[in-house]
Design an enzyme around this catalytic site. Structure first.
Site, PDB file in Angstrom:
ATOM      1  N   GLU A   8     -11.107   0.972  -3.779  1.00 32.39           N
ATOM      2  CA  GLU A   8     -10.502   1.391  -2.514  1.00 32.39           C
ATOM      3  C   GLU A   8      -9.241   2.184  -2.827  1.00 32.39           C
ATOM      4  OE1 GLU A   8      -9.278  -2.132  -0.364  1.00 32.39           O
ATOM      5  OE2 GLU A   8      -8.678  -3.133  -2.209  1.00 32.39           O
ATOM      6  N   ASP A  59       0.819  -1.222   0.000  1.00 34.77           N
ATOM      7  CA  ASP A  59       0.000   0.000   0.000  1.00 34.77           C
ATOM      8  C   ASP A  59       0.847   1.264   0.000  1.00 34.77           C
ATOM      9  OD1 ASP A  59      -2.096  -1.858   0.367  1.00 34.77           O
ATOM     10  OD2 ASP A  59      -1.952  -1.673   2.540  1.00 34.77           O
TER      11      ASP A  59
END
Length: 540
Positions: free
Chosen positions: A187, A15
């Site tokens: 997301e 991420d």
């Protein structure tokens, strides 16, 4: 200049959020249940990175005791508004099932390696938050929006709301600005402003083999946003032979000379059942802005194993042996699990690492386990332990660890009669959890009740083998137990359903005393030695 091989941050570093301030680049990555929270690496050339800080290191900032495996700190976003650094992050308290108890916070600092503020709570409407600083000085909070009622479409889009820095609160209306594409599971939002457009970069397709980076844009911050004509600017979902798989969840950065790069998470599966033992790593791709105003990844959308960067990578540093002593404290390569009170689980007094036996190796609350990331497919690790258990409820040793459901653990323990012995504990799980087994494998090896024990493990691709020797006898290392399947410590075997395990393999030391008497185990040193092996097709 030769190209650089991805990933730029090997091992568990998912991420990525990237930022440039002047000549300095910073990448923040998720740490999940590992403490301290958030890794921030620094570079001046995009090729060579050094761990700079883990900013969430106080109890007031982060307490993850009780957070399940693969919960904790998700998807941090690091930004700079011209005056100070900002970091937003989620602390996830539950993830399985329809509900997500995902609490979002903001912290800030004047210096990235300095002390960060106590957190300000923002919301819990979804996860993967980011903070966008617009040109007029206003700030906006962006996060994935979760709806527990709408199975199977629980991902309800990207929410935008203004953040008022004076009151430290969200103000005004919240709007769902982008529902994503048919790939689903939208997301990881990041907003940018460029040439009169607002660009929204998102992740889609989950964190498995359908993962992707999707780009959209609008003339108005509040939308509507149109999707990129190619939909996904980066994905390996239709290319199972690509070296980098699971590519998605990215962020953009511009170099001083005007080049644009996309950092993204990726996985390098081994050939056996496509397991990513090293977890989700950070890779980088060069991109360019075309005449139509859209961003395109160079040679994309399939991610490249090799990329041209402003500098070459120091390969010698990547392959060097790491020998850790404890005279100067715990090296920054190491982390522990969940607790903001490390003094209860370890200390480095006297130049040795003393683990204070607490709960079992699979506890979600307080366990004494200190480990570093596995960053190579093949490696050797070893340590020397001084431990005097009195029965089978006290054990300490060397572990290759992913989570409570997946680990290998060579322990110094004792029989119920008090005789010291070596015993291998192992846990293996795959979805559904009915397949979980936690058991002792093989026969215990009785050893003298006094004296230090040298413990070692070798991993060569898919094979893991433990070794031991008795220090006072000057013995050579000898094998103990069978050859294990090293790929068990991987996302794909993490004990959760698809898209449910998010970390990576660690190797380190642990101690448990489930008698509750806090027996101590002392470790003299720890060695991590990368190895080259013919099975490691992405490293040779």
């Amino acid at each position: 200049m030769p190209p650089v091989r991805n990933p730029i941050l090997p091992g568990f570093n998912p991420d990525p959020s990237i930022l440039r301030v002047g000549a300095d680049y910073y990448v923040a990555t998720s740490t999940f249940e590992w403490y301290p929270g958030v890794q921030i690496h620094h570079s001046t050339d995009l090729a060579n990175w050094t761990l700079l800080t883990r900013p969430l290191r106080r109890k007031s900032q982060l307490d993850m005791r009780g957070d399940p495996d693969s919960c904790g700190v998700w998807a941090p976003c690091l930004t700079h508004d011209g005056a100070r650094f900002w970091l937003v992050y989620t602390d996830v308290k539950r993830k399985d099932g329809s509900y997500k108890d995902a609490h979002n916070y903001i912290v800030w600092a004047d210096e990235v390696a300095g002390e960060w503020s106590d957190p300000v709570y923002v919301n819990s409407s979804g996860f993967d938050p980011s903070l966008f600083h617009d040109g007029d000085g206003r700030k906006y909070f962006v996060n994935q929006l979760w709806d527990h009622r709408r199975r199977p479409a629980l991902f309800q889009g990207i929410a935008l709301q203004e953040w008022d820095d004076g009151s430290k609160k969200l103000v005004g209306p919240r709007k769902n600005i982008y529902a994503g594409t048919a790939l689903g599971l939208v997301e990881g939002p990041h907003l940018y402003r460029r040439a009169g457009w607002y660009y929204l970069l998102t992740a889609e397709g989950g964190t498995g083999y359908d993962h992707a980076c999707t780009l959209a844009r609008s003339r108005d911050l509040w939308g509507p946003y149109e999707t990129h004509p190619a939909r996904h600017i980066l994905t390996a979902k239709d290319h199972p032979a690509a070296a980098l798989q699971r590519a998605g969840h990215g962020d953009l950065v511009d170099t001083p000379d005007g080049r644009t790069f996309l950092v993204h998470l990726s996985g390098r599966p081994t050939t056996q059942r496509r397991r990513c033992v090293l977890g989700r790593e950070t890779s980088i791709q060069e991109a360019h802005w075309a005449d139509d105003g859209w961003l395109y990844v160079k040679d994309g959308p399939v991610p490249s194993l090799w990329v041209d960067l402003p500098a070459a990578r120091d390969e010698a540093r990547y392959w060097e042996e790491r020998r850790y002593g404890f005279g100067a404290g715990l090296h920054s390569d190491f982390q522990w699990l969940r607790t903001p009170e490390p003094e209860r689980i370890f200390n480095t007094d006297g130049g040795v690492l003393t683990l204070i036996g607490r709960e079992s190796v699979g506890s979600w609350f307080e366990q004494a386990l200190v480990a570093r990331r596995q960053t190579h497919f093949s490696y050797d690790a070893e340590t020397v332990v001084d431990f005097s258990p009195t029965d089978e409820r006290q054990f300490a040793g060397l572990t290759a660890y992913y989570c409570r459901f997946n680990f290998f653990y060579l322990t110094v323990s004792a029989h119920s009669d008090g005789q010291r012995e070596l015993l291998i504990q192992a846990s293996e799980a795959s979805w559904p959890l009915g397949g979980l087994s936690e058991q002792y494998l093989g026969q215990p090896v009785r050893i003298p009740n006094e004296g230090k024990v040298r413990l070692a493990v070798t991993v060569r691709g898919k094979e893991l083998q433990f070794y031991y020797s008795l220090r006072e006898e000057g013995e050579e290392l000898k094998k103990i137990g069978p050859v294990f399947d090293a790929s068990i410590v991987s996302d794909e075997c993490g004990g959760h359903q698809l898209h449910g395990s998010f970390t990576g393999a660690f190797v380190g030391v642990a101690a448990s005393d489930i008698n509750g008497t806090a027996a101590e185990a002392k470790f003299d040193y720890f060695v991590y030695r990368p190895a080259k092996h013919e099975s490691d097709r992405y490293e040779i």
